[in-house]
Structures are given as C-alpha cells and as structure tokens.
Design a protein around this motif. Structure first.
Motif, mmCIF file in Angstrom:
data_model
loop_
_atom_site.group_PDB
_atom_site.id
_atom_site.type_symbol
_atom_site.label_atom_id
_atom_site.label_comp_id
_atom_site.label_asym_id
_atom_site.label_seq_id
_atom_site.Cartn_x
_atom_site.Cartn_y
_atom_site.Cartn_z
ATOM 1 N N THR A 335 -70.105 45.789 36.325
ATOM 2 C CA THR A 335 -68.489 45.617 36.557
ATOM 3 C C THR A 335 -68.221 46.336 38.114
ATOM 4 O OG1 THR A 335 -68.185 45.910 34.256
ATOM 5 C CG2 THR A 335 -66.288 46.532 35.707
ATOM 6 N N TRP A 336 -69.002 47.699 38.325
ATOM 7 C CA TRP A 336 -68.844 48.363 39.561
ATOM 8 C C TRP A 336 -69.154 47.286 40.824
ATOM 9 C CZ3 TRP A 336 -70.101 54.022 40.424
ATOM 10 C CH2 TRP A 336 -70.022 54.303 41.785
ATOM 11 N N MET A 337 -70.218 46.473 40.513
ATOM 12 C CA MET A 337 -70.598 45.394 41.669
ATOM 13 C C MET A 337 -69.655 44.337 41.985
ATOM 14 S SD MET A 337 -73.423 46.583 42.896
ATOM 15 C CE MET A 337 -73.048 48.146 42.718
ATOM 16 N N THR A 338 -69.104 43.736 40.748
ATOM 17 C CA THR A 338 -68.261 42.752 40.911
ATOM 18 C C THR A 338 -66.755 43.262 41.255
ATOM 19 O OG1 THR A 338 -67.646 42.699 38.423
ATOM 20 C CG2 THR A 338 -69.268 41.255 39.227
ATOM 21 N N GLN A 339 -66.399 44.392 41.253
ATOM 22 C CA GLN A 339 -65.185 45.295 41.420
ATOM 23 C C GLN A 339 -65.186 45.294 43.144
ATOM 24 O OE1 GLN A 339 -63.765 48.276 39.267
ATOM 25 N NE2 GLN A 339 -63.442 47.271 37.393
ATOM 26 N N VAL A 340 -66.302 45.663 43.566
ATOM 27 C CA VAL A 340 -66.373 46.384 45.004
ATOM 28 C C VAL A 340 -66.961 44.926 46.062
ATOM 29 C CG1 VAL A 340 -66.861 48.571 44.540
ATOM 30 C CG2 VAL A 340 -68.810 47.107 44.783
ATOM 31 N N ALA A 341 -67.447 43.781 45.331
ATOM 32 C CA ALA A 341 -67.777 42.771 46.123
ATOM 33 C C ALA A 341 -67.128 41.359 45.280
ATOM 34 C CB ALA A 341 -69.040 42.679 46.368
ATOM 35 N N PRO A 342 -65.645 41.372 45.243
ATOM 36 C CA PRO A 342 -65.282 40.246 44.172
ATOM 37 C C PRO A 342 -65.526 38.730 44.781
ATOM 38 C CG PRO A 342 -63.297 41.399 45.162
ATOM 39 C CD PRO A 342 -64.762 42.202 45.647
ATOM 40 N N ASP A 343 -65.572 39.007 46.252
ATOM 41 C CA ASP A 343 -65.854 37.627 47.071
ATOM 42 C C ASP A 343 -67.127 37.031 46.992
ATOM 43 O OD1 ASP A 343 -66.321 40.101 48.501
ATOM 44 O OD2 ASP A 343 -66.625 39.003 50.311
ATOM 45 N N ARG A 344 -68.080 37.759 46.327
ATOM 46 C CA ARG A 344 -69.550 37.176 46.462
ATOM 47 C C ARG A 344 -70.182 37.815 45.042
ATOM 48 N NH1 ARG A 344 -72.633 39.028 51.845
ATOM 49 N NH2 ARG A 344 -74.045 37.199 51.028
ATOM 50 N N ARG A 407 -49.758 44.438 32.841
ATOM 51 C CA ARG A 407 -48.897 43.880 31.716
ATOM 52 C C ARG A 407 -49.272 42.776 31.230
ATOM 53 N NH1 ARG A 407 -42.843 46.048 33.856
ATOM 54 N NH2 ARG A 407 -43.388 48.381 33.960
ATOM 55 N N ASN A 408 -49.231 41.883 32.077
ATOM 56 C CA ASN A 408 -49.830 40.087 31.533
ATOM 57 C C ASN A 408 -51.317 40.187 31.478
ATOM 58 O OD1 ASN A 408 -49.963 37.776 30.954
ATOM 59 N ND2 ASN A 408 -49.142 37.010 32.647
ATOM 60 N N GLU A 409 -51.976 40.463 30.502
ATOM 61 C CA GLU A 409 -53.359 40.407 30.261
ATOM 62 C C GLU A 409 -53.817 38.879 30.505
ATOM 63 O OE1 GLU A 409 -55.790 42.474 29.805
ATOM 64 O OE2 GLU A 409 -54.697 44.294 29.445
ATOM 65 N N ASP A 410 -52.903 37.810 29.949
ATOM 66 C CA ASP A 410 -53.490 36.688 30.415
ATOM 67 C C ASP A 410 -53.741 36.223 31.896
ATOM 68 O OD1 ASP A 410 -53.114 36.368 27.774
ATOM 69 O OD2 ASP A 410 -51.212 34.904 27.864
ATOM 70 N N ALA A 411 -53.103 36.879 32.809
ATOM 71 C CA ALA A 411 -53.343 36.670 34.195
ATOM 72 C C ALA A 411 -54.011 37.522 34.822
ATOM 73 C CB ALA A 411 -51.862 36.462 34.700
ATOM 74 N N ALA A 412 -54.710 38.314 34.060
ATOM 75 C CA ALA A 412 -55.547 39.455 34.593
ATOM 76 C C ALA A 412 -57.076 39.156 35.261
ATOM 77 C CB ALA A 412 -55.710 40.789 33.803
ATOM 78 N N PRO A 413 -57.130 39.138 36.381
ATOM 79 C CA PRO A 413 -58.428 38.652 36.732
ATOM 80 C C PRO A 413 -59.296 40.059 36.838
ATOM 81 C CG PRO A 413 -57.399 38.971 38.446
ATOM 82 C CD PRO A 413 -56.410 39.231 37.370
ATOM 83 N N VAL A 414 -60.783 39.814 36.793
ATOM 84 C CA VAL A 414 -62.063 40.815 36.880
ATOM 85 C C VAL A 414 -62.154 40.909 38.253
ATOM 86 C CG1 VAL A 414 -64.135 41.602 36.362
ATOM 87 C CG2 VAL A 414 -62.645 40.488 34.398
ATOM 88 N N GLY A 415 -62.116 42.101 38.818
ATOM 89 C CA GLY A 415 -62.717 42.469 40.000
ATOM 90 C C GLY A 415 -61.670 42.077 41.144
ATOM 91 N N ALA A 416 -60.343 41.732 40.898
ATOM 92 C CA ALA A 416 -59.399 41.649 41.905
ATOM 93 C C ALA A 416 -59.021 42.759 42.730
ATOM 94 C CB ALA A 416 -58.146 41.203 41.067
ATOM 95 N N PRO A 417 -58.689 42.772 43.990
ATOM 96 C CA PRO A 417 -58.521 43.835 44.546
ATOM 97 C C PRO A 417 -57.082 44.590 44.624
ATOM 98 C CG PRO A 417 -58.271 41.907 46.017
ATOM 99 C CD PRO A 417 -58.799 41.487 44.726
#
Length: 417
Positions: A335-344, A407-417
């Motif tokens: 999770t740490w990795m995908t949050q700091v490099a969500p583009d790759r 607030r809207n969990e349906d639209a919540a991405p992982v690793g979004a800036p």
C-alpha cells in the motif's frame, strides 16, 4: 482512478463487484498462497529435510536464500518483459513453472538438485507474486480495490496459517517429499483455474502506465519509495533471519516436539491472517503509521522470544504477536508503494516484490550464517536489532501522507494523490 480496468473487468462506473469477479480474486489469492507455501515450506520441515538431503539445517535454510535471490531478480523485470501479453496466460504458465520447481525439490537427492529446484521455483514465484497485487485492482469495482489487494496478498499470510503447518503435518506423517508433491499438484490445478476465471488482462492502459517505458531507476529517485523499501528490507531481513530457523528454535530452546511445533506455527499463521486484513484496512489511510506499528511489534516479539523463549507460555505469546504484526507487513508495504507511485503500479509492485524477496534471501542467509557460526540466542538479538533499524528508517524518511476517508466509498480510488 490511477488504475485502469480492461475490457471484461469491473470498470470505473461499476458500483458492485460480481460474484465471478470475487472468484477471480479468490483464485489469485490461492495462487499467492501456493507460491509462498512453496517458498516457506522448508521452514516447517527443516530438520527432516536436512536429514533426508544429508546436509546441515543451516545449509538447508539457505534454500530460501536461493529462491529469494531468483525472485528478486525476476519480479522487477516482469512488467518490462511482458509487453502486451495477456497477464492471465502469464500467471498460468508461471504456476506450471512453480509446480516443476516443487517436483524437483521432492526428487532432490542432495544439495545440488535442491539448488536447481529452488531456482526454477523462484522464477515462477517472481512472476506470480510480482503481478498479483497489480492485477487484483483490475478485477473488481473501484470501491473494492483496497479489499481486493488485501485479499490477493492474503495468500502470503494464509501460507503461514494453513500452508506451512499443513506441510509440516504432512511431512511428519508421509515425509517431507510428499508435501512438495502436493504443492506441485495444487499449482497445476490453479494454473487451470486462472485460465478459467480470470478475464483477459492485457497491458494496463496509459492511465496506469504512463511512464511504463521510463528508465526503471526513476522509481529509486522518489524519496518516499526509497524510504519504504529501506524499512521493508530491514524488517523482512530481521524476520527471516529468525523465522527461517523457528523450528530448531522451538525444538532446542523451548523443548517442543514436532506436533507442538506444528500447532504453534498454526497459531502464528492464524494471527498472521488477522494481521493481514487489519493492516490492509489501516494502511489504506495511514500507511506510514501502520509500518511503524508493525516494526515495533516485530522487534518486540523477537526480543520477547530471546528473553523468555525457554518457557512455553511466553513463547506462545511471542509467536502469536509475531504472526499478527508480520502478517500485515506485505500488504502495508504494498500500500505504501502504490500510494507514492500510483502512476506506475505494475513497475513499483515488481520493484517492491524484488526487494522484498531479496530481503528474504538476505535474512535466510544471515540466519544460516549465525546458526552455523554462533548460536540461536545471538541470532534472535541480531534480528531484533535489525527491526529497530527498520523503525528508524521509516521514521526519518518521507512517506505517504495520511488520507482521510472519502464520503463516497464507491468512487474512492486506491493510491490517488
């Protein structure tokens, strides 16, 4: 989103994940389970395996080093070499390769063929583990991405819950070679399962791989990526330096028989599975705090074992705590990795798995060296010191920022800036 969904999987507008999509995640999780069980089984059968191969326990433990080094080399290369290949097919072929490695391990008459078998196994492991966390988000609706990643990598913790203890029991009853044969059969079955239930998974589209062709070293220049990798290296090295030799630790220091060792490894694994999901939920919003908490727990459990490992009750407490905190490390680090490099995502996942498995190799080698030249007490204190170093590394370097719950969990991405 940061993660695109190919045709045939849950798209950005999906509200719910279907039963078939969860089945695909489940088969992926079972694949990581078999992969990690195949790697870790020597831990549970170390003593009879060493006797059967006519080598020392320290040398037998080096088999984890071999697998870890090969996986460390393969995993970072996977995203660059696959191109547009269907990830579903690649995963299935990798499981067959893994099966071959297990068959060769079961047939090994001595250390030479064991080395070859663990090299083959490392290739299959590097591909499956390197792709699993990157593929899982493409199988579900956006609201379920965090859970899907935790589920996919739960195979790592489940390997300790079921795989290593079950393999230990099979080894005790039918012999350690039979345990590796069972793993080979399961790997072939899962190869077929992956082909049946996964959708086509071509290369992620531009939104998830905008920099796919950028120099691989670019990720190393991101300070938050480097901090996370340093913390993971020291924690995983600490863990495997001690855990690779947990059976002789429990037999020699605590005086447990093989059945009691298998039971205590089951306790370790049950707590590890709980830790995986707890850490996954916490890390989605507080990745750095989660890793810091796990570092403290790993260090404390190893030190507790060093201080009171000759008594049954403190040893059981230490093993349970150890499983709980280490069980969450894989998903928290991912999770740490995908949050700091969500583009790759594919690239950073491959890099992360490569570093993680290299640390497994280093830990197993360090543990074997200390066991061969010193004693188990020194091994435990050395591992505890490495956990402290990991804690310092995670504290002083940059990491992912805490994230509030949308607030809207349906639209919540992982690793979004």
């Amino acid at each position: 989103m940061g993660l695109s969904m190919p045709v045939g999987t849950a798209g950005p507008d999906s509200v719910r994940t279907t039963a078939r999509q969860w089945l695909a995640v489940a088969v992926l999780a079972l694949s990581t389970f078999i992969v990690v069980t195949s790697e870790m089984l020597p831990v549970g059968v170390l003593t009879p395996m060493a006797d059967g191969l006519r080598i020392s326990t320290g040398t037998t433990g080096f088999s984890l080093t071999i697998t870890g080094l090969v996986t460390a080399g393969v995993a970072p290369l996977v995203p660059r070499l696959l191109g547009g290949l269907d990830r579903r097919l690649v995963l299935a072929v990798a499981m067959v390769v893994l099966a071959l490695g297990n068959v060769l391990t079961a047939a090994a008459p001595g250390f030479a063929l064991l080395v070859v078998s663990r090299i083959v196994l490392g290739v299959g492991m590097g591909v499956v583990w390197g792709l699993a966390a990157a593929v899982a988000p493409r199988l579900v609706a956006p609201r379920n991405i965090a859970l899907a990643v935790s589920f996919a990598v739960s195979g790592v913790a489940a390997a300790s819950v079921i795989g290593v203890p079950l393999g230990t029991l099979v080894g005790n009853v039918l012999g350690w070679r039979a345990a590796f044969v069972m793993l080979a059969v399961a790997a072939v079955a899962l190869a077929g399962g992956l082909l049946l239930v996964l959708p086509r998974l071509p290369r992620p589209s531009a939104s998830a791989s905008t920099q796919a062709e950028a120099p691989r070293g670019a990720l190393w220049r991101r300070a938050a990526v480097l901090t996370g990798l340093m913390a993971v290296v020291f924690l995983v090295t600490a863990h495997f330096a001690a855990y690779t030799y947990v059976r002789p630790i429990l037999e020699e220091r605590t005086g447990l028989d093989p059945a009691a060792v298998a039971l205590l490894l089951l306790v370790y694994g049950v707590f590890g599975l709980a830790g995986n999901f707890a850490a996954g939920a916490l890390a989605a919003h507080r990745a750095r705090a989660t890793v810091l908490l796990l570092a403290v727990g790993i260090g404390a459990s190893i030190v507790l074992l060093a201080l009171f490992g000759t008594a049954g009750v403190p040893t059981s407490i230490a093993i349970g705590l150890w499983g709980l905190v280490y069980g969450g490390l894989s998903v928290a680090g991912q999770t740490w990795m995908t949050q700091v490099a969500p583009d790759r995502v594919e690239q950073v996942t491959g890099l992360y798995v490569g570093v993680f498995t290299a640390a497994i190799a280093l830990g197993a080698f360090l543990g074997g060296t200390i066991v061969e030249t010193a004693d188990i007490g020194i091994l435990l204190w050395s591992a505890g010191l490495l956990a402290v170093v990991a804690l310092v590394a995670a504290l002083v370097g940059p990491g992912p920022a805490p994230r509030s719950r949308p607030r809207n969990e349906d639209a919540a991405p992982v690793g979004a800036p």
